[in-house]
Design a protein around this motif. Structure first.
Motif, PDB file in Angstrom:
ATOM      1  N   LEU A 279     -28.904  24.404   6.059  1.00 43.10           N
ATOM      2  CA  LEU A 279     -29.394  25.374   5.073  1.00 43.10           C
ATOM      3  C   LEU A 279     -29.645  24.741   3.707  1.00 43.10           C
ATOM      4  O   LEU A 279     -30.426  25.271   2.919  1.00 43.10           O
ATOM      5  CB  LEU A 279     -28.430  26.555   4.949  1.00 43.10           C
ATOM      6  CG  LEU A 279     -28.293  27.449   6.178  1.00 43.10           C
ATOM      7  CD1 LEU A 279     -27.349  28.610   5.888  1.00 43.10           C
ATOM      8  CD2 LEU A 279     -29.633  27.943   6.669  1.00 43.10           C
ATOM      9  N   ASP A 280     -29.025  23.600   3.422  1.00 41.44           N
ATOM     10  CA  ASP A 280     -29.269  22.930   2.142  1.00 41.44           C
ATOM     11  C   ASP A 280     -30.705  22.436   2.002  1.00 41.44           C
ATOM     12  O   ASP A 280     -31.153  22.123   0.897  1.00 41.44           O
ATOM     13  CB  ASP A 280     -28.313  21.750   1.955  1.00 41.44           C
ATOM     14  CG  ASP A 280     -26.897  22.202   1.649  1.00 41.44           C
ATOM     15  OD1 ASP A 280     -26.711  23.379   1.253  1.00 41.44           O
ATOM     16  OD2 ASP A 280     -25.978  21.384   1.791  1.00 41.44           O
TER      17      ASP A 280
ATOM     18  N   PHE B  15     -38.087  31.013   5.558  1.00 46.29           N
ATOM     19  CA  PHE B  15     -37.392  29.772   5.254  1.00 46.29           C
ATOM     20  C   PHE B  15     -38.455  28.744   4.886  1.00 46.29           C
ATOM     21  O   PHE B  15     -39.322  28.433   5.693  1.00 46.29           O
ATOM     22  CB  PHE B  15     -36.628  29.253   6.483  1.00 46.29           C
ATOM     23  CG  PHE B  15     -35.363  29.986   6.746  1.00 46.29           C
ATOM     24  CD1 PHE B  15     -34.185  29.574   6.145  1.00 46.29           C
ATOM     25  CD2 PHE B  15     -35.340  31.075   7.599  1.00 46.29           C
ATOM     26  CE1 PHE B  15     -32.999  30.247   6.391  1.00 46.29           C
ATOM     27  CE2 PHE B  15     -34.167  31.748   7.854  1.00 46.29           C
ATOM     28  CZ  PHE B  15     -32.992  31.338   7.247  1.00 46.29           C
TER      29      PHE B  15
ATOM     30  N   SER C  51     -24.851  29.094  -1.223  1.00 46.36           N
ATOM     31  CA  SER C  51     -25.664  28.035  -1.809  1.00 46.36           C
ATOM     32  C   SER C  51     -27.155  28.311  -1.587  1.00 46.36           C
ATOM     33  O   SER C  51     -27.970  28.164  -2.495  1.00 46.36           O
ATOM     34  CB  SER C  51     -25.272  26.681  -1.205  1.00 46.36           C
ATOM     35  OG  SER C  51     -26.084  25.659  -1.690  1.00 46.36           O
ATOM     36  N   LEU C  52     -27.518  28.733  -0.375  1.00 50.46           N
ATOM     37  CA  LEU C  52     -28.910  29.073  -0.066  1.00 50.46           C
ATOM     38  C   LEU C  52     -29.382  30.239  -0.926  1.00 50.46           C
ATOM     39  O   LEU C  52     -30.494  30.212  -1.468  1.00 50.46           O
ATOM     40  CB  LEU C  52     -29.056  29.415   1.422  1.00 50.46           C
ATOM     41  CG  LEU C  52     -30.429  29.917   1.876  1.00 50.46           C
ATOM     42  CD1 LEU C  52     -31.501  28.845   1.678  1.00 50.46           C
ATOM     43  CD2 LEU C  52     -30.363  30.368   3.324  1.00 50.46           C
TER      44      LEU C  52
ATOM     45  N   GLN D 283     -38.921  24.803   3.532  1.00 47.82           N
ATOM     46  CA  GLN D 283     -38.195  23.552   3.335  1.00 47.82           C
ATOM     47  C   GLN D 283     -38.559  22.996   1.959  1.00 47.82           C
ATOM     48  O   GLN D 283     -39.702  23.095   1.517  1.00 47.82           O
ATOM     49  CB  GLN D 283     -38.581  22.552   4.424  1.00 47.82           C
ATOM     50  CG  GLN D 283     -37.681  21.348   4.459  1.00 47.82           C
ATOM     51  CD  GLN D 283     -38.003  20.418   5.610  1.00 47.82           C
ATOM     52  OE1 GLN D 283     -39.163  20.201   5.922  1.00 47.82           O
ATOM     53  NE2 GLN D 283     -36.973  19.866   6.221  1.00 47.82           N
TER      54      GLN D 283
ATOM     55  N   ASN E 115     -22.343  27.789   2.682  1.00 50.72           N
ATOM     56  CA  ASN E 115     -23.736  27.416   2.937  1.00 50.72           C
ATOM     57  C   ASN E 115     -24.677  28.573   2.600  1.00 50.72           C
ATOM     58  O   ASN E 115     -25.738  28.371   2.031  1.00 50.72           O
ATOM     59  CB  ASN E 115     -23.931  26.985   4.388  1.00 50.72           C
ATOM     60  CG  ASN E 115     -23.321  25.643   4.674  1.00 50.72           C
ATOM     61  OD1 ASN E 115     -23.080  24.844   3.770  1.00 50.72           O
ATOM     62  ND2 ASN E 115     -23.061  25.385   5.938  1.00 50.72           N
ATOM     63  N   TRP E 116     -24.275  29.774   2.994  1.00 50.67           N
ATOM     64  CA  TRP E 116     -25.096  30.947   2.706  1.00 50.67           C
ATOM     65  C   TRP E 116     -25.197  31.179   1.198  1.00 50.67           C
ATOM     66  O   TRP E 116     -26.282  31.378   0.660  1.00 50.67           O
ATOM     67  CB  TRP E 116     -24.531  32.183   3.408  1.00 50.67           C
ATOM     68  CG  TRP E 116     -25.223  33.439   2.978  1.00 50.67           C
ATOM     69  CD1 TRP E 116     -24.715  34.426   2.203  1.00 50.67           C
ATOM     70  CD2 TRP E 116     -26.575  33.809   3.258  1.00 50.67           C
ATOM     71  NE1 TRP E 116     -25.666  35.406   1.994  1.00 50.67           N
ATOM     72  CE2 TRP E 116     -26.808  35.047   2.633  1.00 50.67           C
ATOM     73  CE3 TRP E 116     -27.602  33.218   3.982  1.00 50.67           C
ATOM     74  CZ2 TRP E 116     -28.022  35.704   2.714  1.00 50.67           C
ATOM     75  CZ3 TRP E 116     -28.819  33.873   4.057  1.00 50.67           C
ATOM     76  CH2 TRP E 116     -29.023  35.096   3.427  1.00 50.67           C
TER      77      TRP E 116
ATOM     78  N   ARG F  29     -29.860  29.028  -4.591  1.00 54.10           N
ATOM     79  CA  ARG F  29     -31.030  28.145  -4.663  1.00 54.10           C
ATOM     80  C   ARG F  29     -32.320  28.959  -4.522  1.00 54.10           C
ATOM     81  O   ARG F  29     -33.307  28.709  -5.206  1.00 54.10           O
ATOM     82  CB  ARG F  29     -30.919  27.095  -3.549  1.00 54.10           C
ATOM     83  CG  ARG F  29     -31.754  25.895  -3.714  1.00 54.10           C
ATOM     84  CD  ARG F  29     -31.458  24.782  -2.696  1.00 54.10           C
ATOM     85  NE  ARG F  29     -31.206  25.231  -1.341  1.00 54.10           N
ATOM     86  CZ  ARG F  29     -29.997  25.380  -0.798  1.00 54.10           C
ATOM     87  NH1 ARG F  29     -28.913  25.102  -1.489  1.00 54.10           N
ATOM     88  NH2 ARG F  29     -29.875  25.794   0.447  1.00 54.10           N
ATOM     89  N   SER F  30     -32.307  29.956  -3.651  1.00 59.58           N
ATOM     90  CA  SER F  30     -33.493  30.789  -3.422  1.00 59.58           C
ATOM     91  C   SER F  30     -33.822  31.634  -4.641  1.00 59.58           C
ATOM     92  O   SER F  30     -34.991  31.752  -5.034  1.00 59.58           O
ATOM     93  CB  SER F  30     -33.279  31.681  -2.196  1.00 59.58           C
ATOM     94  OG  SER F  30     -33.083  30.896  -1.045  1.00 59.58           O
TER      95      SER F  30
ATOM     96  N   TYR G 227     -33.347  24.230   2.570  1.00 64.91           N
ATOM     97  CA  TYR G 227     -34.250  25.373   2.481  1.00 64.91           C
ATOM     98  C   TYR G 227     -34.061  26.230   1.240  1.00 64.91           C
ATOM     99  O   TYR G 227     -33.034  26.188   0.577  1.00 64.91           O
ATOM    100  CB  TYR G 227     -34.035  26.291   3.701  1.00 64.91           C
ATOM    101  CG  TYR G 227     -34.318  25.614   5.000  1.00 64.91           C
ATOM    102  CD1 TYR G 227     -35.615  25.470   5.461  1.00 64.91           C
ATOM    103  CD2 TYR G 227     -33.277  25.094   5.762  1.00 64.91           C
ATOM    104  CE1 TYR G 227     -35.878  24.830   6.656  1.00 64.91           C
ATOM    105  CE2 TYR G 227     -33.528  24.451   6.964  1.00 64.91           C
ATOM    106  CZ  TYR G 227     -34.827  24.325   7.395  1.00 64.91           C
ATOM    107  OH  TYR G 227     -35.088  23.693   8.571  1.00 64.91           O
ATOM    108  N   VAL G 228     -35.076  27.050   1.008  1.00 62.37           N
ATOM    109  CA  VAL G 228     -34.980  28.226   0.154  1.00 62.37           C
ATOM    110  C   VAL G 228     -35.553  29.374   0.973  1.00 62.37           C
ATOM    111  O   VAL G 228     -36.345  29.165   1.892  1.00 62.37           O
ATOM    112  CB  VAL G 228     -35.759  28.083  -1.185  1.00 62.37           C
ATOM    113  CG1 VAL G 228     -35.157  26.991  -2.051  1.00 62.37           C
ATOM    114  CG2 VAL G 228     -37.231  27.857  -0.954  1.00 62.37           C
TER     115      VAL G 228
END
Length: 187
Positions: A86-87, A65, A19-20, A67, A16-17, A23-24, A89-90
């Motif tokens: 967490l999916d 964070f 992926s965040l 959304q 999850n981390w 994406r960020s 967010y960025v």
């Protein structure tokens, strides 16, 4: 409410981390047309959210964070911030010279309609979604959804405190949307 922060598996937390983080970095680079890429060293040294919050809650560049538009528009009620989502967010930096763009990000100010949740039935969320859904943007910041709420871990509490201290920067650098219905006394 959210489960105990230590109960999630390490692999899920790491996935999850990661992926965040990816994406960020992609979001930041897209927002700034690769003029100045988000330095990998700003997000990649940590293997999970807890490590990141522990370090960033007390020092270093502040990250917010945000959304995603898709997550915001698909909610039925305002979703509380959760490490389990967490999916949605960025993370975008809130540091001088590194910030969100007003045309891509909205800050939403809203009233709370109960002591424990801002909009329990989603009535006002639907109005916000209707108004914002017709505009071009990518990310939204809303206190209930984008900042750790009670109960918070110690790291989340420090992060929340820093968020409050830096609130004027996010308001100044984002598009601003507000919704306050007619006054109704709560007796």
């Amino acid at each position: 409410m959210e489960s105990n922060p230590t109960s999630s598996s390490n692999a899920d937390t790491r996935d999850n981390w990661n992926s965040l983080v990816e994406r960020s970095i992609a979001a930041w680079n897209s927002l700034h047309n690769s003029e100045r890429g988000l330095e990998e060293s700003m997000l990649r040294p940590w293997s999970n959210l807890d490590e990141f919050l522990q370090e960033r809650a007390s020092s270093g560049p502040m990250f917010w964070f945000f959304q995603t538009k898709e997550a915001f528009l698909s909610q039925k009620t305002m979703t509380i911030w959760s490490r389990l989502n967490l999916d949605d967010y960025v993370l975008l930096p809130a540091t001088s010279g590194w910030f969100v763009r007003r045309d891509e990000s909205f800050f939403i100010s809203h009233s709370w309609h109960s002591a424990t949740e801002p909009d329990p039935g989603g009535k006002y969320l639907k109005l916000l979604q209707h108004d914002l859904g017709q505009q071009e943007w990518s990310y939204v910041w809303l206190d209930w959804t984008c900042a750790p709420q009670h109960p918070r871990t110690e790291e989340q509490d420090r992060c929340f405190g820093r968020t409050l201290q830096k609130m004027s920067g996010i308001i100044r650098n984002c598009g601003f949307c507000w919704y306050y219905p007619p006054f109704e006394p709560r007796l």
